[in-house]
Scaffold this motif. Structure first.
Motif, PDB file in Angstrom:
ATOM      1  N   TRP A  51       0.835  -1.206   0.000  1.00 46.76           N
ATOM      2  CA  TRP A  51       0.000   0.000   0.000  1.00 46.76           C
ATOM      3  C   TRP A  51       0.869   1.256   0.000  1.00 46.76           C
ATOM      4  O   TRP A  51       1.042   1.934   1.014  1.00 46.76           O
ATOM      5  CB  TRP A  51      -0.979  -0.014   1.171  1.00 46.76           C
ATOM      6  CG  TRP A  51      -2.097  -0.977   0.950  1.00 46.76           C
ATOM      7  CD1 TRP A  51      -2.301  -2.173   1.561  1.00 46.76           C
ATOM      8  CD2 TRP A  51      -3.159  -0.823   0.012  1.00 46.76           C
ATOM      9  NE1 TRP A  51      -3.415  -2.785   1.064  1.00 46.76           N
ATOM     10  CE2 TRP A  51      -3.971  -1.982   0.112  1.00 46.76           C
ATOM     11  CE3 TRP A  51      -3.511   0.158  -0.913  1.00 46.76           C
ATOM     12  CZ2 TRP A  51      -5.104  -2.170  -0.672  1.00 46.76           C
ATOM     13  CZ3 TRP A  51      -4.644  -0.028  -1.702  1.00 46.76           C
ATOM     14  CH2 TRP A  51      -5.419  -1.166  -1.576  1.00 46.76           C
ATOM     15  N   ARG A  55      -1.106   3.827  -4.433  1.00 46.92           N
ATOM     16  CA  ARG A  55      -2.170   2.821  -4.392  1.00 46.92           C
ATOM     17  C   ARG A  55      -3.273   3.226  -3.430  1.00 46.92           C
ATOM     18  O   ARG A  55      -4.459   2.996  -3.689  1.00 46.92           O
ATOM     19  CB  ARG A  55      -1.586   1.460  -4.024  1.00 46.92           C
ATOM     20  CG  ARG A  55      -0.831   0.812  -5.186  1.00 46.92           C
ATOM     21  CD  ARG A  55      -0.168  -0.467  -4.779  1.00 46.92           C
ATOM     22  NE  ARG A  55       0.392  -1.167  -5.940  1.00 46.92           N
ATOM     23  CZ  ARG A  55       1.439  -1.978  -5.896  1.00 46.92           C
ATOM     24  NH1 ARG A  55       2.040  -2.207  -4.723  1.00 46.92           N
ATOM     25  NH2 ARG A  55       1.879  -2.564  -6.985  1.00 46.92           N
ATOM     26  N   ASN A 129      -7.374  -2.419  -6.493  1.00 46.73           N
ATOM     27  CA  ASN A 129      -7.335  -1.768  -5.183  1.00 46.73           C
ATOM     28  C   ASN A 129      -8.695  -1.183  -4.807  1.00 46.73           C
ATOM     29  O   ASN A 129      -9.275  -0.401  -5.570  1.00 46.73           O
ATOM     30  CB  ASN A 129      -6.288  -0.659  -5.193  1.00 46.73           C
ATOM     31  CG  ASN A 129      -4.907  -1.183  -5.538  1.00 46.73           C
ATOM     32  OD1 ASN A 129      -4.537  -2.290  -5.152  1.00 46.73           O
ATOM     33  ND2 ASN A 129      -4.138  -0.398  -6.270  1.00 46.73           N
TER      34      ASN A 129
END
Length: 336
Positions: A51, A55, A129
C-alpha cells in the motif's frame, strides 16, 4: 475487560445495569457452523509495502448497488439481547448529535474515540485496489474490527476473498495518524458466503441479510489495536435509540478524504430491503462497513455498533442488523 449486559429477549433498548465479563467457553457452547474464516497469508510487511501512497490514493470502493428486491423480509433469527460497552465505559441516556440530524454526509468532527477507532479499510480483489470503512469494537482479545462482509468477500462471479487487507484508523487523506494495522484473518457467516450475489443489476440472495463481518487484527508494537486506540461498543439484537452512521464515502460527490456522517433520532426497519435498518443518507460507496452507532455521545465520540453500512442508492442507506448469527460470529472471531 469486556463488559457485557445480557437481558431477557423481550427487553428492548440498551440495558443500563447487570454488567458481567462473559465466559467465552460457555458462550460458545452449541455454536456451530457460523464462521467462514480466511487466514491471510500476506505478512504485515508485505501488506504495508504493497500500500504505497499512490495505491492508497487510487483505491476505489466496491459497488454498493441497490438491492434488486428478490430477498425481502427479516432474518427470523432467535431473539437475543447482548451489549458490549465501549472501552470508555457504559454510556447513559441517548445524547443528541451536536450537529443535528443529517442525511447529507456532512464532514464529522472526529471527536474523541471516533477519531481513533473508525477508519478506512484497504484491500484488493483480483489485483485491483479497493477501499471500505471499518471500526474497532470492544472484545476480550482486543483485536476485533467490524466491517461489511462484501468488503472481505467478492460477491460477483469470481467469488473470492480479499487480499492485502489494511486498516487505517482516523485516516486523514491517506495519512495514518494512528498507524497502519494489518489483519490476520477475516470472518463472514456461511449465510453470506453461500447466499449473497451481486452484478451490475444489483444485489440478490438471502445472504445479504447477513452483510456483517469481523477482522482479527495483528498486534503492533506489543499492543493489540484496542489497547493502543480503544474500541466502540457493540450491541446484538438491540433496538437502536437513534443512529449515528460514520464512514468514508469515496464515490462522487465525495472523495474519501474525510470521515463523514448521517444521523437520525430514530431508526426504522426497512422490511422491503432484507429486513435491515434504513435511513435517509446520501453517502456513497466507500462508506460500506462503517459503523451504525446507537446511544452515540458526540463529545466522547463513542456509542454501540448495531449495524454496518451495506447497500444504498445515494438517497437511502441500509445496514444489516446484528442478531444471533452476528453474535455467534463475533464470539468465534474473538476466541480464535
Amino acid at each position: 475487560m469486556v463488559l457485557v449486559t445480557a437481558c431477557a429477549p423481550t427487553q428492548t433498548g440498551i440495558p443500563r445495569a447487570g454488567a458481567y465479563t462473559p465466559n467465552l467457553e460457555d458462550e460458545l457452547a452449541g455454536v456451530r457452523g457460523v464462521d467462514m474464516r480466511k487466514d491471510f497469508a500476506d505478512s504485515s510487511q508485505s501488506v504495508n509495502d504493497y500500500w504505497t501512497s499512490d495505491r492508497v490514493k487510487d483505491a476505489r470502493p466496491p459497488n454498493m448497488p441497490r438491492p434488486d428486491g428478490d430477498s425481502t423480509g427479516g432474518t427470523n433469527e432467535p431473539p437475543i439481547s447482548v451489549v458490549v460497552h465501549p472501552s470508555t465505559g457504559p454510556l447513559g441516556t441517548v445524547a443528541p448529535d451536536a450537529n443535528g440530524t443529517s442525511d447529507a454526509g456532512k464532514a464529522w468532527s472526529m471527536a474523541g474515540l471516533s477519531r481513533r477507532t473508525v477508519g478506512r479499510l484497504y484491500f484488493t480483489f483480483d489485483g485491483r485496489n479497493y477501499v471500505c470503512s471499518a471500526a474497532v469494537v470492544n472484545s476480550t482479545s482486543g483485536s476485533v474490527v467490524s466491517t461489511a462482509a462484501h468488503c472481505l468477500f467478492d460477491t460477483g462471479p469470481k467469488r473470492q476473498w480479499a487480499r492485502n487487507v489494511l486498516f487505517v484508523p482516523g485516516d486523514e487523506a491517506g495519512r495514518a495518524p494512528f498507524g497502519r494495522w494489518t489483519a490476520a484473518s477475516g470472518h463472514v457467516t456461511q449465510q453470506f458466503l453461500k447466499g449473497a450475489f451481486s452484478s451490475d443489476k444489483g444485489t440478490r440472495g438471502s445472504g445479504w441479510q447477513f452483510d456483517t463481518a469481523f477482522l482479527k487484527m495483528r498486534p503492533q508494537g506489543g499492543k493489540t489495536i484496542q489497547q493502543a486506540l480503544g474500541a466502540q461498543g457493540i450491541a446484538f439484537g438491540e433496538a437502536p435509540e437513534g443512529l449515528m452512521v460514520l464512514g468514508y464515502p469515496t464515490a462522487p460527490p465525495f472523495d474519501g478524504t474525510r470521515m463523514r456522517y448521517c444521523s437520525t433520532p430514530s431508526a426504522r426497519t426497512a422490511q422491503e430491503v432484507y429486513g435491515d435498518y434504513g435511513l435517509a443518507c446520501s453517502m456513497t460507496p466507500g462508506c460500506s462497513g462503517g459503523p451504525w452507532l446507537t446511544r452515540f455521545d458526540p463529545v466522547k465520540g463513542a456509542g454501540y455498533v448495531v449495524s454496518t453500512s451495506s447497500v444504498g442508492d445515494g438517497r437511502m442507506l441500509y445496514g444489516s442488523t446484528m442478531g444471533k448469527t452476528a453474535y455467534d460470529l463475533y464470539l468465534q472471531v474473538d476466541k480464535k
